[in-house]
Design a protein around this motif. Structure first.
Motif, PDB file in Angstrom:
ATOM      1  N   CYS A  28       3.992  -1.106   3.472  1.00  0.00           N
ATOM      2  CA  CYS A  28       3.377   0.119   3.235  1.00  0.00           C
ATOM      3  C   CYS A  28       4.598   1.004   2.963  1.00  0.00           C
ATOM      4  O   CYS A  28       5.511   1.122   3.577  1.00  0.00           O
TER       5      CYS A  28
ATOM      6  N   VAL B 140       0.738   4.953   0.720  1.00  0.00           N
ATOM      7  CA  VAL B 140       0.174   5.781   1.518  1.00  0.00           C
ATOM      8  C   VAL B 140       0.468   7.507   1.356  1.00  0.00           C
ATOM      9  O   VAL B 140       2.038   7.611   1.574  1.00  0.00           O
TER      10      VAL B 140
ATOM     11  N   THR C 292       0.932  -0.995   0.082  1.00  0.00           N
ATOM     12  CA  THR C 292      -0.093   0.043  -0.068  1.00  0.00           C
ATOM     13  C   THR C 292       0.954   1.333   0.175  1.00  0.00           C
ATOM     14  O   THR C 292       1.912   1.335   0.750  1.00  0.00           O
TER      15      THR C 292
ATOM     16  N   VAL D 135      -3.331   4.934  -1.433  1.00  0.00           N
ATOM     17  CA  VAL D 135      -4.183   5.806  -0.590  1.00  0.00           C
ATOM     18  C   VAL D 135      -3.761   7.409  -0.894  1.00  0.00           C
ATOM     19  O   VAL D 135      -2.516   7.626  -0.427  1.00  0.00           O
TER      20      VAL D 135
ATOM     21  N   ALA E 102      -5.965   3.888   8.548  1.00  0.00           N
ATOM     22  CA  ALA E 102      -6.139   2.473   8.401  1.00  0.00           C
ATOM     23  C   ALA E 102      -5.303   1.392   7.891  1.00  0.00           C
ATOM     24  O   ALA E 102      -4.853   0.461   8.154  1.00  0.00           O
ATOM     25  N   ALA E 103      -4.802   2.140   6.908  1.00  0.00           N
ATOM     26  CA  ALA E 103      -3.533   1.465   6.055  1.00  0.00           C
ATOM     27  C   ALA E 103      -2.417   1.158   6.801  1.00  0.00           C
ATOM     28  O   ALA E 103      -1.769   0.240   6.671  1.00  0.00           O
TER      29      ALA E 103
ATOM     30  N   THR F 174      -5.685  11.363   6.153  1.00  0.00           N
ATOM     31  CA  THR F 174      -7.163  10.810   6.265  1.00  0.00           C
ATOM     32  C   THR F 174      -7.224   9.491   6.934  1.00  0.00           C
ATOM     33  O   THR F 174      -6.462   8.684   7.338  1.00  0.00           O
ATOM     34  N   PRO F 175      -8.454   9.109   7.285  1.00  0.00           N
ATOM     35  CA  PRO F 175      -8.795   8.035   7.994  1.00  0.00           C
ATOM     36  C   PRO F 175      -8.427   6.598   7.157  1.00  0.00           C
ATOM     37  O   PRO F 175      -8.079   5.624   7.822  1.00  0.00           O
ATOM     38  N   GLU F 176      -8.729   7.025   5.847  1.00  0.00           N
ATOM     39  CA  GLU F 176      -8.167   5.770   5.344  1.00  0.00           C
ATOM     40  C   GLU F 176      -6.459   5.253   5.127  1.00  0.00           C
ATOM     41  O   GLU F 176      -6.194   4.257   5.281  1.00  0.00           O
ATOM     42  N   ALA F 177      -5.809   6.479   5.227  1.00  0.00           N
ATOM     43  CA  ALA F 177      -4.309   6.330   5.414  1.00  0.00           C
ATOM     44  C   ALA F 177      -4.055   5.747   6.696  1.00  0.00           C
ATOM     45  O   ALA F 177      -3.253   5.046   7.072  1.00  0.00           O
TER      46      ALA F 177
ATOM     47  N   SER G 112      -2.386  -1.079  -3.532  1.00  0.00           N
ATOM     48  CA  SER G 112      -3.237   0.065  -3.447  1.00  0.00           C
ATOM     49  C   SER G 112      -2.715   1.373  -3.382  1.00  0.00           C
ATOM     50  O   SER G 112      -1.510   1.239  -2.447  1.00  0.00           O
TER      51      SER G 112
END
Length: 254
Positions: free
Chosen positions: A76, A8, A6, A111, A24-25, A19-22, A109
């Motif tokens: 990551c 990020v 991932t 992010v 979480a990653a 961000t919340p997505e970052a 992915s």
């Protein structure tokens, strides 16, 4: 055995802009690859491992991360700002494109994050309210002659410009050269925003007309935004002016 990778974006530096997505990653990953200052932003657990490296090692870093992911790791790769804007996402994709076939099977992915020009623009008002572009002034990966052509093209086409990598110890002259090029095509009154460390404790935002802009006003932590003839200033007593680019163009500019 194939793992995941991932990429990020950590945002411009203020933890609130991650961000919340970052987040979480980061929580879901076990190994982290990135430039030292970006890795240092993370509060890693005891079971998470850092693999920090120096600047200008993007491709080496990407390959090392892919090698670990190919062996089953939850990897990551971290960037400041947005990973797809002059950052690690492109290096990872390049490594996959040129690398062994098994790297293409890795779960990849990307992010997104808040990139520097958005953070600086928000501090100044809305200078990116109309068409804009981002240009890296670093000639490490492309000739300076190409940068000059892009500056002229953007200025004559009426784009607001955001400059990344505006200056360094190895390139102390290029930002002044860029201002000289733009001055031949834009009015001296065009606002120039110097946004250093936007959102961080050492933030500094400075707005000057193009005629007074100088390279020494920036460093590598600065994102520079140059307006157009349409970009406006709203003066305010005792406060920094608001800079914005209107959503419409006057007939005289078309």
């Amino acid at each position: 055995m194939t793992g995941s990778l991932t990429v990020v974006g950590l945002g411009p530096g203020n933890p609130d802009q991650m961000t919340p997505e970052a987040l979480a990653a980061v929580t879901a990953s076990t190994d982290f690859f990135g430039y030292f200052p970006y890795i240092d932003r993370l509060n890693l657990r005891a079971d998470q491992h850092r693999h920090a490296s120096d600047n200008r090692e993007e491709l080496v870093r990407a390959k090392a991360a892919l090698e670990m992911a190919a062996k089953g790791g939850k990897v990551c790769v971290v960037s400041g700002g947005d990973p797809g804007v002059f950052a690690m996402a492109a290096a990872v994709c390049e490594a996959i494109d040129d690398g062994p076939a098994e790297w293409r099977d890795i779960e990849l992915s990307v992010v997104p994050g808040v990139t520097a020009m958005l953070a600086v623009a928000a501090k100044a008002g809305a200078p990116l309210g109309h068409d804009f572009c981002a240009i890296s002034l670093s000639n490490n990966l492309k000739p300076w002659a190409i940068i000059e052509k892009r500056l002229v093209a953007a200025a004559t086409a009426g784009f607001v410009m955001a400059f990344y990598n505006p200056i360094s110890k190895a390139r102390p002259h290029q930002l002044d050269e860029a201002f000289d090029i733009l001055s031949a095509h834009l009015p001296g009154s065009v606002p120039v925003i110097f946004g250093r460390a936007a959102g961080r404790p050492d933030e500094a935002i400075r707005i000057v007309p193009l005629a007074e802009a100088e390279g020494e006003m920036a460093d590598m932590a600065t994102c520079v935004i140059v307006g157009t003839a349409e970009t406006r200033l709203i003066e305010r007593t005792g406060q920094r002016p608001i800079v914005y680019s209107p959503r419409f163009l006057r007939e005289s500019f078309q």
